[in-house]
Structure formats: C-alpha cells, structure tokens
Design an enzyme around this catalytic site. Structure first.
Site, PDB file in Angstrom:
ATOM      1  N   TYR A  72       0.838  -1.207   0.000  1.00  0.00           N
ATOM      2  CA  TYR A  72       0.000   0.000   0.000  1.00  0.00           C
ATOM      3  C   TYR A  72       0.872   1.255   0.000  1.00  0.00           C
ATOM      4  O   TYR A  72       0.602   2.206  -0.728  1.00  0.00           O
ATOM      5  CB  TYR A  72      -0.906   0.010   1.240  1.00  0.00           C
ATOM      6  CG  TYR A  72      -1.976   1.077   1.178  1.00  0.00           C
ATOM      7  CD1 TYR A  72      -3.255   0.767   0.725  1.00  0.00           C
ATOM      8  CD2 TYR A  72      -1.710   2.390   1.567  1.00  0.00           C
ATOM      9  CE1 TYR A  72      -4.242   1.734   0.653  1.00  0.00           C
ATOM     10  CE2 TYR A  72      -2.689   3.373   1.498  1.00  0.00           C
ATOM     11  CZ  TYR A  72      -3.960   3.036   1.039  1.00  0.00           C
ATOM     12  OH  TYR A  72      -4.918   4.003   0.970  1.00  0.00           O
ATOM     13  N   PHE A 124      -7.372  19.675 -24.841  1.00  0.00           N
ATOM     14  CA  PHE A 124      -8.020  18.370 -25.023  1.00  0.00           C
ATOM     15  C   PHE A 124      -9.397  18.396 -24.340  1.00  0.00           C
ATOM     16  O   PHE A 124      -9.627  19.168 -23.423  1.00  0.00           O
ATOM     17  CB  PHE A 124      -7.136  17.275 -24.427  1.00  0.00           C
ATOM     18  CG  PHE A 124      -7.683  15.898 -24.652  1.00  0.00           C
ATOM     19  CD1 PHE A 124      -7.809  15.398 -25.934  1.00  0.00           C
ATOM     20  CD2 PHE A 124      -8.082  15.109 -23.582  1.00  0.00           C
ATOM     21  CE1 PHE A 124      -8.335  14.126 -26.142  1.00  0.00           C
ATOM     22  CE2 PHE A 124      -8.599  13.833 -23.794  1.00  0.00           C
ATOM     23  CZ  PHE A 124      -8.725  13.348 -25.073  1.00  0.00           C
ATOM     24  N   ASP A 125     -10.327  17.536 -24.776  1.00  0.00           N
ATOM     25  CA  ASP A 125     -11.713  17.632 -24.263  1.00  0.00           C
ATOM     26  C   ASP A 125     -11.828  17.439 -22.752  1.00  0.00           C
ATOM     27  O   ASP A 125     -12.568  18.172 -22.093  1.00  0.00           O
ATOM     28  CB  ASP A 125     -12.683  16.714 -25.041  1.00  0.00           C
ATOM     29  CG  ASP A 125     -12.295  15.243 -25.031  1.00  0.00           C
ATOM     30  OD1 ASP A 125     -11.196  14.919 -24.536  1.00  0.00           O
ATOM     31  OD2 ASP A 125     -13.076  14.420 -25.515  1.00  0.00           O
ATOM     32  N   ASP A 215       0.424  19.298 -21.037  1.00  0.00           N
ATOM     33  CA  ASP A 215      -0.480  18.159 -21.150  1.00  0.00           C
ATOM     34  C   ASP A 215       0.264  17.189 -22.074  1.00  0.00           C
ATOM     35  O   ASP A 215       0.392  17.418 -23.272  1.00  0.00           O
ATOM     36  CB  ASP A 215      -1.815  18.630 -21.745  1.00  0.00           C
ATOM     37  CG  ASP A 215      -2.830  17.515 -21.841  1.00  0.00           C
ATOM     38  OD1 ASP A 215      -2.493  16.371 -21.488  1.00  0.00           O
ATOM     39  OD2 ASP A 215      -3.961  17.782 -22.286  1.00  0.00           O
ATOM     40  N   ALA A 217       0.424  13.710 -22.974  1.00  0.00           N
ATOM     41  CA  ALA A 217       0.113  12.358 -23.441  1.00  0.00           C
ATOM     42  C   ALA A 217       1.047  11.845 -24.545  1.00  0.00           C
ATOM     43  O   ALA A 217       1.527  10.729 -24.495  1.00  0.00           O
ATOM     44  CB  ALA A 217      -1.336  12.302 -23.920  1.00  0.00           C
ATOM     45  N   LYS A 258      -1.042   6.673 -23.591  1.00  0.00           N
ATOM     46  CA  LYS A 258      -0.533   7.027 -24.903  1.00  0.00           C
ATOM     47  C   LYS A 258       0.959   6.666 -24.965  1.00  0.00           C
ATOM     48  O   LYS A 258       1.290   5.502 -25.106  1.00  0.00           O
ATOM     49  CB  LYS A 258      -0.752   8.518 -25.178  1.00  0.00           C
ATOM     50  CG  LYS A 258      -2.177   8.954 -25.533  1.00  0.00           C
ATOM     51  CD  LYS A 258      -3.221   8.661 -24.529  1.00  0.00           C
ATOM     52  CE  LYS A 258      -4.551   9.304 -24.817  1.00  0.00           C
ATOM     53  NZ  LYS A 258      -4.831  10.462 -23.988  1.00  0.00           N
ATOM     54  N   HIS A 450     -20.289  13.593 -26.047  1.00  0.00           N
ATOM     55  CA  HIS A 450     -20.005  12.672 -27.157  1.00  0.00           C
ATOM     56  C   HIS A 450     -19.911  11.209 -26.730  1.00  0.00           C
ATOM     57  O   HIS A 450     -20.168  10.317 -27.514  1.00  0.00           O
ATOM     58  CB  HIS A 450     -18.721  13.089 -27.883  1.00  0.00           C
ATOM     59  CG  HIS A 450     -17.514  13.153 -27.002  1.00  0.00           C
ATOM     60  ND1 HIS A 450     -17.325  14.141 -26.053  1.00  0.00           N
ATOM     61  CD2 HIS A 450     -16.438  12.343 -26.898  1.00  0.00           C
ATOM     62  CE1 HIS A 450     -16.186  13.934 -25.433  1.00  0.00           C
ATOM     63  NE2 HIS A 450     -15.622  12.853 -25.919  1.00  0.00           N
TER      64      HIS A 450
HETATM   65  C1  PLP Z   1      -5.906  11.221 -23.472  1.00  0.00           C
HETATM   66  C2  PLP Z   1      -5.589  12.606 -23.151  1.00  0.00           C
HETATM   67  C3  PLP Z   1      -5.954  13.174 -21.919  1.00  0.00           C
HETATM   68  C4  PLP Z   1      -6.786  12.431 -20.881  1.00  0.00           C
HETATM   69  O1  PLP Z   1      -6.203  11.259 -20.506  1.00  0.00           O
HETATM   70  P1  PLP Z   1      -7.024   9.946 -20.099  1.00  0.00           P
HETATM   71  O2  PLP Z   1      -5.958   8.994 -19.748  1.00  0.00           O
HETATM   72  O3  PLP Z   1      -7.848   9.549 -21.262  1.00  0.00           O
HETATM   73  O4  PLP Z   1      -7.881  10.325 -18.932  1.00  0.00           O
HETATM   74  C5  PLP Z   1      -5.589  14.477 -21.688  1.00  0.00           C
HETATM   75  N1  PLP Z   1      -4.909  15.186 -22.608  1.00  0.00           N
HETATM   76  C6  PLP Z   1      -4.540  14.676 -23.789  1.00  0.00           C
HETATM   77  C7  PLP Z   1      -3.779  15.499 -24.764  1.00  0.00           C
HETATM   78  C8  PLP Z   1      -4.880  13.376 -24.103  1.00  0.00           C
HETATM   79  O5  PLP Z   1      -4.550  12.886 -25.299  1.00  0.00           O
END
Ligand code: PLP
Length: 458
Positions: A72, A124-125, A215, A217, A258, A450
C-alpha cells in the site's frame, strides 16, 4: 535502394478479430444510437476509436507486471517509476493517478477557480471539461494555420504568441493560474509544437509570472517531430530533446495510456514542492495514497518500462511511419486529410467531403457511421458533437473543422490492416455524393456529451 522502415519488434502473441456483415452492422449501429462509443468491441473489426490504452505491451513490460510490488505504501514500483520520471522528464516530484484526466482533476483542484482563464493550444476535451466544470474558461491560442487542413505547416500545434500575450495582458495574474501546452496537440490533429515555440511560451510566461504545464500524453511523438522537422535538431537523441522540452515546464499531467504504452495509468509531475504538497491532498482524496494513486504496483512498473520504450527512436519511427502510411494511401485515393499527417492519427476532413450536408446534421459523425457500415472500422468524430454546447448560452458550438479521426493503436495492427482501412475509406469517398442526410441528437449529457449521446437518422 534505400531500405524501408520496419518495426523494431516481432509478434509473440495474437488476438482474433472478426469481420461482420453489412446487415449485422446496420442493426448494431442502429441499436447503438448511431454512437460508435456504444458498440461492443466484438461488433468492430478494426478499432481506431482511440490510441489510448489500446497499445500492445512488450515482453519486458509484461515481465515488469510480474515484478510489481503491491504494498500500500512505499512500494518499490513507485520508486521505479519515480526514477524513470526523473531520468526522462527531469521532475523531482510526482503523483501517480489512474489516468490523464485524473491528473487534471487533482492538479486543477489546486490551481483553477471560478472566473479563471486558462490559455493553451486547443485544450483536449477532458482538460477543457475540467476547466469548465470549475466555471473557468479555456482560451485557445493555437496558430491560425492549424485550422486549415490544407496548409502544410510542420508545427501546427504551436501557440500563437500574440494571442497568448493578449490573454496575459488583459487578465490579472490571479486570473491566469497556468498556461497549458499540449504535446502533441490532440484536438488540432496530433500536431506537434516546436522546441522554439515551447521556449518562447516559457519566456512569455516568465514575463507574466504564470506557470507552464504540459499536457503530455504524446510527448515522445512530439519529440520525434522536433528531431525530424526542426532546424538543428536532427543530430540530437529523442531523450535529449525530451529533456530540453521539459526544462521549460513547471509541471505536467500525463495520460500514460498514450506514449508510455500502458493500458491504464497517468501521473502529475512538478518542480515546486509547495504545489506538490497541495496537490498531494487531492491525490489522496480522489486517487489513493501518494505511492500508488489508483493503480496497482504492477501498473507503475509497466509504465516505468513503457516510458523508456516509448522514447526510443526506432520505435517512434515505425509508429509515426505507420500513421503516415495510412495518410499516404488515403491521399492517393483523393480523400482530403489533415496535412501534414499527425503523430497518432489521420484526421479525415469530413467538412470537405460531405460538403452538401448541413453542419447541423453532423458531418464528421455521419462519415464515421458510413465507414463503420462499409467495413466495420470504428473511428471517432472530432467535430460539433465533441465541441459540446457553449457553457453559458447552451447553443451548439460548431468548430472550424469537422474531422473523422482514425487513431492508430501502438504496436497493434499490421500494415495489411492499414491497407484495409484505406480501401474502405476510399470506397466511402467514392460514394460521398449519395450521402445526403445526417443525424439529429435525441439524448445528451450536460458535459462531455459525445461519449453517451444518442442520435437518430434524419
Ligand atoms: C488522453 C488525453 C488526456 C486524458 O487522458 P485519459 O488517460 O484519457 O484520462 C488528456 N490530454 C490529452 C492530450 C490526451 O490525449
């Protein structure tokens, strides 16, 4: 002859997939409310919905899963990942989270408050969702070239420095908690940000005393584009470029699904100890204790190994090369796609294909359904449905681009699959003039609609 690229791995295990009939697909998509998210994966032959968490882990990553420490607190897996993050990205502090949006939730709980503005390059969304959920506003400062799919600009993810400075000038320091740079920029088509632009954003941020958060990914794909497209970067390794990129960041949120090539996971990494201390409180509340953050020890191990594999040049070359292969084939059939090709996906320009379909009938969604009906391929709409309603006026937002994204999972499909997808899309393109009606919304959620929207055929 120059040797073609080939994958720096071979296949050790396979998973069966099945091609359905058109009659089956017509029934399934109707039952799914014409929303591809509602299909069962068994109803899909080639799944290009997302490259998120859908990649194939390596034998080394699976070995690391077996070595996971499930304690843990203070698990060795936590320290393994901490060391990898320090080594590759240069941050001293990190918090594991179960995925990228969880990292956003934790970090924005500290940074974002009602009335704030958060400038960035096409957020990103989920990022935008977490900003707007806190009654703050995301301001898109991406360069104008990004919104014209025919312009071949090498760094369409770049931030427009004038737009950014306008935002910084017209708001108080207290109102702008951070600038977000998304690498690569998912919403504008997997387009990279140049090292020069990242550096310039950081300089502007210093002038106005605002932190810069990446951000992250697809940071490794971004570094690959810097190496292959930016003046003077050719001779540097991916890791050197990544290291310089992050020298301009005050912090990062990461969706490890990613470029860390794992099926689940994410993290926050920070320079500032005080910010780390504040974020830790929310991490414990939302994700779990600081050394596991909603993940199993084995997930942390696989992620650490994945960060190393995902930043290898040969892997990135074959990865980006496979995406480009799809782009080249589609272009060969005359299908308009976002230029230049993105790092993780090809974005088909539905707005330029279904020109006679009113935008109120959702052009990109209509094209996505057509491609599914044609061949069992699942892509995703990046258009008016994703753009959601304006949080204040509740009117539909119609973005500059109506795109159908075909995202390629990492190390998962062969070039024969790519060829199948290209021919199917070519067939749909051939009969584009017969596609004259689209869809209307029947049911939708108040935010991130969506994922669950239900549509009816007009
Ligand atoms: C996928 C993604 C996120 C969110 O990540 P999740 O692992 O799907 O929650 C945030 N920003 C970007 C640019 C992404 O491609």
């Amino acid at each position: 002859m120059e040797l073609p690229f080939a994958e720096p791995y071979r296949i050790k295990m396979v998973e069966s997939i099945r091609c359905s009939t058109r009659e089956e697909r017509e029934k399934w998509i109707r039952e799914a409310g014409y929303n591809l998210f509602n299909l069962r994966s068994s109803q899909v032959f080639i799944d290009l919905l997302t490259d998120s968490g859908t990649g194939a882990m390596s034998d080394k990553q699976w070995s690391e899963m077996m070595l996971g420490d499930e304690s843990y607190a203070g698990a060795s897996s936590y320290y393994k990942l901490k060391a990898a993050i320090k080594d590759i990205l240069g941050f001293d502090h990190f918090l594991p989270t179960h995925q990228g949006r969880a990292a956003e939730n934790v970090l924005f709980s500290v940074l974002v408050k009602e009335g704030d503005v958060v400038p960035g390059n096409s957020h990103f969304d989920t990022t935008k969702g977490h900003i707007e959920f806190r009654k703050a506003t995301a301001i898109d400062c991406t360069i104008d070239e990004a919104f014209n799919t025919t312009i071949d600009h090498p760094f369409k993810g770049n931030v427009d420095l004038n737009k950014l400075e306008d935002v910084l000038k017209s708001h108080s320091r207290e109102q702008v908690p951070m600038i977000i740079i998304t690498v690569t920029c998912n919403s504008s088509g997997g387009q990279p940000v140049s090292l020069a632009n990242i550096k310039a954003v950081k300089q502007l941020a210093l002038k106005y005393d605002v932190p810069v958060i990446f951000d992250s990914a697809r940071f490794a794909e971004n570094a690959y584009f810097i190496k292959t497209r930016e003046e003077g970067q050719q001779d540097r390794s991916i890791r050197e470029i990544v290291s310089e990129m992050y020298s301009y960041a005050d912090g990062m949120t990461m969706s490890s699904k990613k470029d860390a090539i794992v099926n689940i996971g994410g993290f926050i990494a920070l320079r500032d100890q005080e910010l780390f201390r504040q974020a830790s409180v929310f991490n414990i509340m939302f994700e779990g204790f600081l050394t596991y953050g909603g993940l199993a020890g084995r997930d942390l191990n696989a992620m650490a190994q994945g960060l190393y594999e995902g930043t290898e040049f040969d892997y990135l070359k074959s990865r980006v090369g496979q995406v480009a292969l799809l782009g080249q084939k589609l272009t060969g059939y005359g299908v308009p796609v976002q230029m230049p090709y993105g790092g993780h996906a090809i974005f088909v320009d539905a707005g330029r294909i279904l020109v006679n379909l009113p935008k109120e009938q959702f052009r990109a969604q209509t094209l996505a359904v057509e491609l599914y009906l044609e061949a069992g391929i699942r892509g995703v709409e990046i258009g008016a449905i994703l753009a959601d309603r304006d949080p204040v006026t509740r009117e539909n937002r119609y973005p500059a681009l109506e795109l159908l994204r075909l995202a390629i999972p990492r190390r998962t499909y062969t070039n024969d699959h790519i060829n199948y997808v290209a021919v199917a899309m070519g067939n749909v393109y051939e009969r584009r003039h017969q596609i004259t009606t689209g869809y209307a919304i029947e049911e939708e959620a108040p935010i991130l609609r969506h994922f669950t929207v239900k549509l009816s055929k007009i």
